[in-house]
Motif scaffolding. Sequence first.
Motif, PDB file in Angstrom:
ATOM      1  N   ALA A   1       9.476   1.685   3.946  1.00  0.00           N
ATOM      2  CA  ALA A   1       9.867   1.041   2.694  1.00  0.00           C
ATOM      3  C   ALA A   1       9.261  -0.357   2.605  1.00  0.00           C
ATOM      4  CB  ALA A   1      11.387   0.973   2.585  1.00  0.00           C
ATOM      5  N   GLY A   2       9.212  -1.071   3.725  1.00  0.00           N
ATOM      6  CA  GLY A   2       8.596  -2.392   3.747  1.00  0.00           C
ATOM      7  C   GLY A   2       7.107  -2.337   3.463  1.00  0.00           C
ATOM      8  N   ILE A   3       6.431  -1.333   4.016  1.00  0.00           N
ATOM      9  CA  ILE A   3       4.999  -1.155   3.766  1.00  0.00           C
ATOM     10  C   ILE A   3       4.763  -0.875   2.284  1.00  0.00           C
ATOM     11  CG2 ILE A   3       3.043   0.410   4.172  1.00  0.00           C
ATOM     12  CD1 ILE A   3       4.092   0.614   7.119  1.00  0.00           C
ATOM     13  N   ARG A   4       5.586  -0.018   1.727  1.00  0.00           N
ATOM     14  CA  ARG A   4       5.453   0.311   0.301  1.00  0.00           C
ATOM     15  C   ARG A   4       5.691  -0.924  -0.558  1.00  0.00           C
ATOM     16  NH1 ARG A   4       4.746   4.715  -2.353  1.00  0.00           N
ATOM     17  NH2 ARG A   4       5.562   5.100  -4.416  1.00  0.00           N
ATOM     18  N   ALA A   5       6.731  -1.697  -0.245  1.00  0.00           N
ATOM     19  CA  ALA A   5       7.032  -2.917  -0.999  1.00  0.00           C
ATOM     20  C   ALA A   5       5.896  -3.929  -0.869  1.00  0.00           C
ATOM     21  CB  ALA A   5       8.352  -3.518  -0.508  1.00  0.00           C
ATOM     22  N   ALA A   6       5.351  -4.065   0.333  1.00  0.00           N
ATOM     23  CA  ALA A   6       4.243  -5.003   0.542  1.00  0.00           C
ATOM     24  C   ALA A   6       3.018  -4.581  -0.259  1.00  0.00           C
ATOM     25  CB  ALA A   6       3.911  -5.091   2.031  1.00  0.00           C
ATOM     26  N   ARG A   7       2.747  -3.289  -0.314  1.00  0.00           N
ATOM     27  CA  ARG A   7       1.604  -2.801  -1.097  1.00  0.00           C
ATOM     28  C   ARG A   7       1.809  -3.061  -2.586  1.00  0.00           C
ATOM     29  NH1 ARG A   7       0.349   2.836   2.087  1.00  0.00           N
ATOM     30  NH2 ARG A   7      -0.656   1.855   3.869  1.00  0.00           N
ATOM     31  N   LEU A   8       3.037  -2.895  -3.081  1.00  0.00           N
ATOM     32  CA  LEU A   8       3.326  -3.208  -4.479  1.00  0.00           C
ATOM     33  C   LEU A   8       3.113  -4.696  -4.755  1.00  0.00           C
ATOM     34  CD1 LEU A   8       6.546  -1.081  -5.075  1.00  0.00           C
ATOM     35  CD2 LEU A   8       4.359  -0.820  -6.258  1.00  0.00           C
ATOM     36  N   TRP A   9       3.576  -5.520  -3.829  1.00  0.00           N
ATOM     37  CA  TRP A   9       3.434  -6.962  -3.966  1.00  0.00           C
ATOM     38  C   TRP A   9       1.951  -7.335  -3.971  1.00  0.00           C
ATOM     39  CZ3 TRP A   9       6.768 -10.701  -0.522  1.00  0.00           C
ATOM     40  CH2 TRP A   9       6.644 -12.015  -0.988  1.00  0.00           C
ATOM     41  N   LEU A  10       1.186  -6.770  -3.043  1.00  0.00           N
ATOM     42  CA  LEU A  10      -0.255  -7.034  -2.999  1.00  0.00           C
ATOM     43  C   LEU A  10      -0.940  -6.586  -4.282  1.00  0.00           C
ATOM     44  CD1 LEU A  10      -1.238  -6.146   0.659  1.00  0.00           C
ATOM     45  CD2 LEU A  10      -1.545  -8.350  -0.497  1.00  0.00           C
ATOM     46  N   SER A  11      -0.522  -5.465  -4.814  1.00  0.00           N
ATOM     47  CA  SER A  11      -1.088  -4.981  -6.061  1.00  0.00           C
ATOM     48  C   SER A  11      -0.836  -5.980  -7.188  1.00  0.00           C
ATOM     49  CB  SER A  11      -0.486  -3.616  -6.397  1.00  0.00           C
ATOM     50  OG  SER A  11      -0.975  -3.150  -7.613  1.00  0.00           O
ATOM     51  N   ALA A  12       0.377  -6.508  -7.261  1.00  0.00           N
ATOM     52  CA  ALA A  12       0.707  -7.502  -8.279  1.00  0.00           C
ATOM     53  C   ALA A  12      -0.097  -8.782  -8.073  1.00  0.00           C
ATOM     54  CB  ALA A  12       2.208  -7.803  -8.255  1.00  0.00           C
ATOM     55  N   LEU A  13      -0.246  -9.210  -6.831  1.00  0.00           N
ATOM     56  CA  LEU A  13      -1.014 -10.421  -6.546  1.00  0.00           C
ATOM     57  C   LEU A  13      -2.487 -10.259  -6.905  1.00  0.00           C
ATOM     58  CD1 LEU A  13       0.456 -11.523  -3.100  1.00  0.00           C
ATOM     59  CD2 LEU A  13       0.620 -12.771  -5.265  1.00  0.00           C
ATOM     60  N   THR A  14      -3.073  -9.138  -6.535  1.00  0.00           N
ATOM     61  CA  THR A  14      -4.489  -8.943  -6.827  1.00  0.00           C
ATOM     62  C   THR A  14      -4.714  -8.801  -8.332  1.00  0.00           C
ATOM     63  OG1 THR A  14      -4.307  -6.581  -6.343  1.00  0.00           O
ATOM     64  CG2 THR A  14      -5.092  -7.987  -4.569  1.00  0.00           C
ATOM     65  N   ALA A  15      -3.763  -8.182  -9.038  1.00  0.00           N
ATOM     66  CA  ALA A  15      -3.883  -8.084 -10.498  1.00  0.00           C
ATOM     67  C   ALA A  15      -3.821  -9.463 -11.133  1.00  0.00           C
ATOM     68  CB  ALA A  15      -2.781  -7.191 -11.058  1.00  0.00           C
ATOM     69  N   SER A  16      -2.933 -10.331 -10.651  1.00  0.00           N
ATOM     70  CA  SER A  16      -2.828 -11.674 -11.222  1.00  0.00           C
ATOM     71  C   SER A  16      -4.064 -12.505 -10.905  1.00  0.00           C
ATOM     72  CB  SER A  16      -1.558 -12.375 -10.752  1.00  0.00           C
ATOM     73  OG  SER A  16      -1.612 -12.679  -9.380  1.00  0.00           O
ATOM     74  N   HIS A  17      -4.656 -12.285  -9.731  1.00  0.00           N
ATOM     75  CA  HIS A  17      -5.894 -12.994  -9.386  1.00  0.00           C
ATOM     76  C   HIS A  17      -7.045 -12.525 -10.264  1.00  0.00           C
ATOM     77  CE1 HIS A  17      -4.753 -15.509  -6.005  1.00  0.00           C
ATOM     78  NE2 HIS A  17      -3.978 -14.522  -5.585  1.00  0.00           N
ATOM     79  N   ARG A  18      -7.109 -11.227 -10.549  1.00  0.00           N
ATOM     80  CA  ARG A  18      -8.161 -10.704 -11.433  1.00  0.00           C
ATOM     81  C   ARG A  18      -8.004 -11.276 -12.830  1.00  0.00           C
ATOM     82  NH1 ARG A  18      -7.294  -5.693  -8.806  1.00  0.00           N
ATOM     83  NH2 ARG A  18      -5.844  -5.119 -10.440  1.00  0.00           N
ATOM     84  N   ASP A  19      -6.762 -11.360 -13.313  1.00  0.00           N
ATOM     85  CA  ASP A  19      -6.511 -11.889 -14.655  1.00  0.00           C
ATOM     86  C   ASP A  19      -6.883 -13.361 -14.749  1.00  0.00           C
ATOM     87  OD1 ASP A  19      -5.584  -9.406 -15.353  1.00  0.00           O
ATOM     88  OD2 ASP A  19      -3.466  -9.938 -15.225  1.00  0.00           O
ATOM     89  N   ALA A  20      -6.743 -14.090 -13.647  1.00  0.00           N
ATOM     90  CA  ALA A  20      -7.031 -15.528 -13.656  1.00  0.00           C
ATOM     91  C   ALA A  20      -8.531 -15.815 -13.654  1.00  0.00           C
ATOM     92  CB  ALA A  20      -6.372 -16.197 -12.453  1.00  0.00           C
TER      93      ALA A  20
END
Length: 105
Positions: free
Chosen positions: A85-104
């Motif tokens: 569950a922690g791995i899955r949550a971390a991957r979701l978090w990374l996905s959100a971070l990389t999306a925000s970096h792409r948008d910036a």
Amino acid sequence: MPVSESLEFCGPCGEQLDAEMAGQMFPDDLPWAGHRRSELGAELMSLVALIRRLSGLPFDVVSGRLNQAMKVARRADAGAEQLCAGIRAARLWLSALTASHRDAC
């Protein structure tokens, strides 16, 4: 929305991420099902390092959020299902971070 610290999630985004991470305990979460606890822990630590590098957040903040997603006080208390569950949550978090970096960019 404004945030108190740089690279911190705003209220609605943090709530959305928390909702996505909450209760996601997948014992059959491939490809991690059947792996030893030490392998799961090592994968989670590498994801924590990536989150820290992208977000600039300190270790205790990143670990605390992931521990909440795993529903444990300390990672040492986590079983294999909780580590998945922690791995899955971390991957979701990374996905959100990389999306925000792409948008910036």
